[in-house]
Design an enzyme around this catalytic site. Structure first.
Site, PDB file in Angstrom:
ATOM      1  N   ALA A 239       0.811  -1.224   0.000  1.00  0.00           N
ATOM      2  CA  ALA A 239       0.000   0.000   0.000  1.00  0.00           C
ATOM      3  C   ALA A 239       0.841   1.270   0.000  1.00  0.00           C
ATOM      4  O   ALA A 239       0.300   2.366   0.209  1.00  0.00           O
ATOM      5  CB  ALA A 239      -0.931  -0.001   1.207  1.00  0.00           C
ATOM      6  N   ALA A 240       2.126   1.153  -0.266  1.00  0.00           N
ATOM      7  CA  ALA A 240       3.004   2.318  -0.154  1.00  0.00           C
ATOM      8  C   ALA A 240       2.627   3.429  -1.120  1.00  0.00           C
ATOM      9  O   ALA A 240       2.604   4.610  -0.756  1.00  0.00           O
ATOM     10  CB  ALA A 240       4.453   1.890  -0.375  1.00  0.00           C
ATOM     11  N   GLY A 241       2.331   3.085  -2.370  1.00  0.00           N
ATOM     12  CA  GLY A 241       1.954   4.101  -3.341  1.00  0.00           C
ATOM     13  C   GLY A 241       0.656   4.801  -2.978  1.00  0.00           C
ATOM     14  O   GLY A 241       0.524   6.020  -3.124  1.00  0.00           O
ATOM     15  N   ASP A 242      -0.307   4.026  -2.483  1.00  0.00           N
ATOM     16  CA  ASP A 242      -1.580   4.619  -2.055  1.00  0.00           C
ATOM     17  C   ASP A 242      -1.380   5.518  -0.844  1.00  0.00           C
ATOM     18  O   ASP A 242      -2.002   6.580  -0.736  1.00  0.00           O
ATOM     19  CB  ASP A 242      -2.583   3.517  -1.712  1.00  0.00           C
ATOM     20  CG  ASP A 242      -2.934   2.672  -2.922  1.00  0.00           C
ATOM     21  OD1 ASP A 242      -2.890   3.197  -4.047  1.00  0.00           O
ATOM     22  OD2 ASP A 242      -3.251   1.489  -2.737  1.00  0.00           O
TER      23      ASP A 242
END
Length: 294
Positions: A239-242
């Protein structure tokens, strides 16, 4: 406040040493079921960073939907505009390798029933930003962009996955966020370079290109920002990009300048990589403040 129009998915996460090759069955080290979906993740990230956030999208009438909505409410997101439809709640199969790398397959389900008209006028009247991704029907993303523009709301589009959105719709956004793969796919369509300045030149809008372990580059007006990634031991990048998108918009909603918002979002996404999970890995505002203060 921030309005997010996008996907809500139940994430079926399998942890293993390496993702299986073609024709090979791999035994997972662990399994977990989590709340996810790019739209929901970005809404939760912004809310945990202190923003007022409303989620707009669609879920089914099944137990998965209850789990996803409950997770958003716990994060502080208003879910009154999330519709219940006669389709299974969206889901994703996520294989996370011990290195932290991941491979994801998504089934849209109820997300395919999300419509731009579901966004209440009352929310647009209050919103500073509309945040979009590409896990809902393309034509509805286009319609949502048009509604936001008409209402004077800034549009932040995360072109993930890199589906072929009409160029005029892209140009109607204020900020485009892409990773390296998405940037390369878009650059091929536009016939330009795949770095942030080249994409900005082709589209006439501000562009952030995230570079994973190499940080990011961003082109805002005539200013180019380059930030290294924060040093951290990554265990799960799911979920890093989100997280980056949600926290960046939350900071901008509070009035932070672009450089400050980029730095904050970079720190928050690093913290997300250091914790296993999807929405459960998204840091609180206090955790990001403490990390930045080190």
């Amino acid at each position: 406040m921030i309005v997010v129009f996008g996907s809500l998915n139940a994430d079926f996460v399998f942890e293993c040493e390496h993702a299986p090759e073609e024709g090979v069955t791999t035994r997972a080290d662990a399994f977990r079921l989590e709340a996810g979906g790019k739209g929901a993740n970005q809404a939760a990230a912004a809310a945990r960073d202190g923003a007022e956030v409303a989620m707009v999208g669609a879920v089914g009438r099944d137990g998965m939907a209850d789990r996803l909505l409950g997770a958003l409410v716990e994060a502080g997101v208003d879910v009154d505009a999330v519709a219940r439809v006669e389709a299974p709640t969206g889901c994703a199969s996520i294989v996370v390798e011990r290195s932290g790398a991941n491979r994801i397959v998504v089934a849209g389900g109820a997300n395919d029933a999300a419509r731009a008209e579901m966004i209440p006028e009352a929310l647009l009247a209050r919103a500073s930003h509309l945040v979009l991704q590409m896990e809902c029907p393309t034509e509805e993303v286009v319609a949502a962009i048009a509604r936001a523009r008409a209402a004077g709301v800034r549009v932040v589009l995360n072109l993930a996955p890199a589906l072929p959105l009409p160029v005029e719709a892209l140009k109607a956004c204020d900020v485009l966020v892409v990773n390296e793969t998405e940037a390369a796919a878009l650059a091929e369509r536009l016939g330009c370079g795949d770095d942030a300045p080249a994409l900005r030149g082709a589209l006439g809008i501000d562009v952030i290109r995230t570079l994973g372990a190499d940080g990011l580059e961003a082109a805002f007006g005539e200013t180019i920002h380059r930030l290294p990634a924060r040093e951290i031991v990554a265990v799960d990048t799911t979920a890093a990009g989100d997280c980056f998108v949600g926290v960046f918009v939350a900071a901008r909603d509070r009035g932070a300048d672009v450089a400050t918002a980029l730095e904050r979002a970079t720190a928050a996404s690093a913290l997300a990589c250091a914790t296993r999970g999807c929405q459960s890995s998204l840091p609180s505002r206090e955790a990001t403040d403490a990390f930045l203060a080190r």
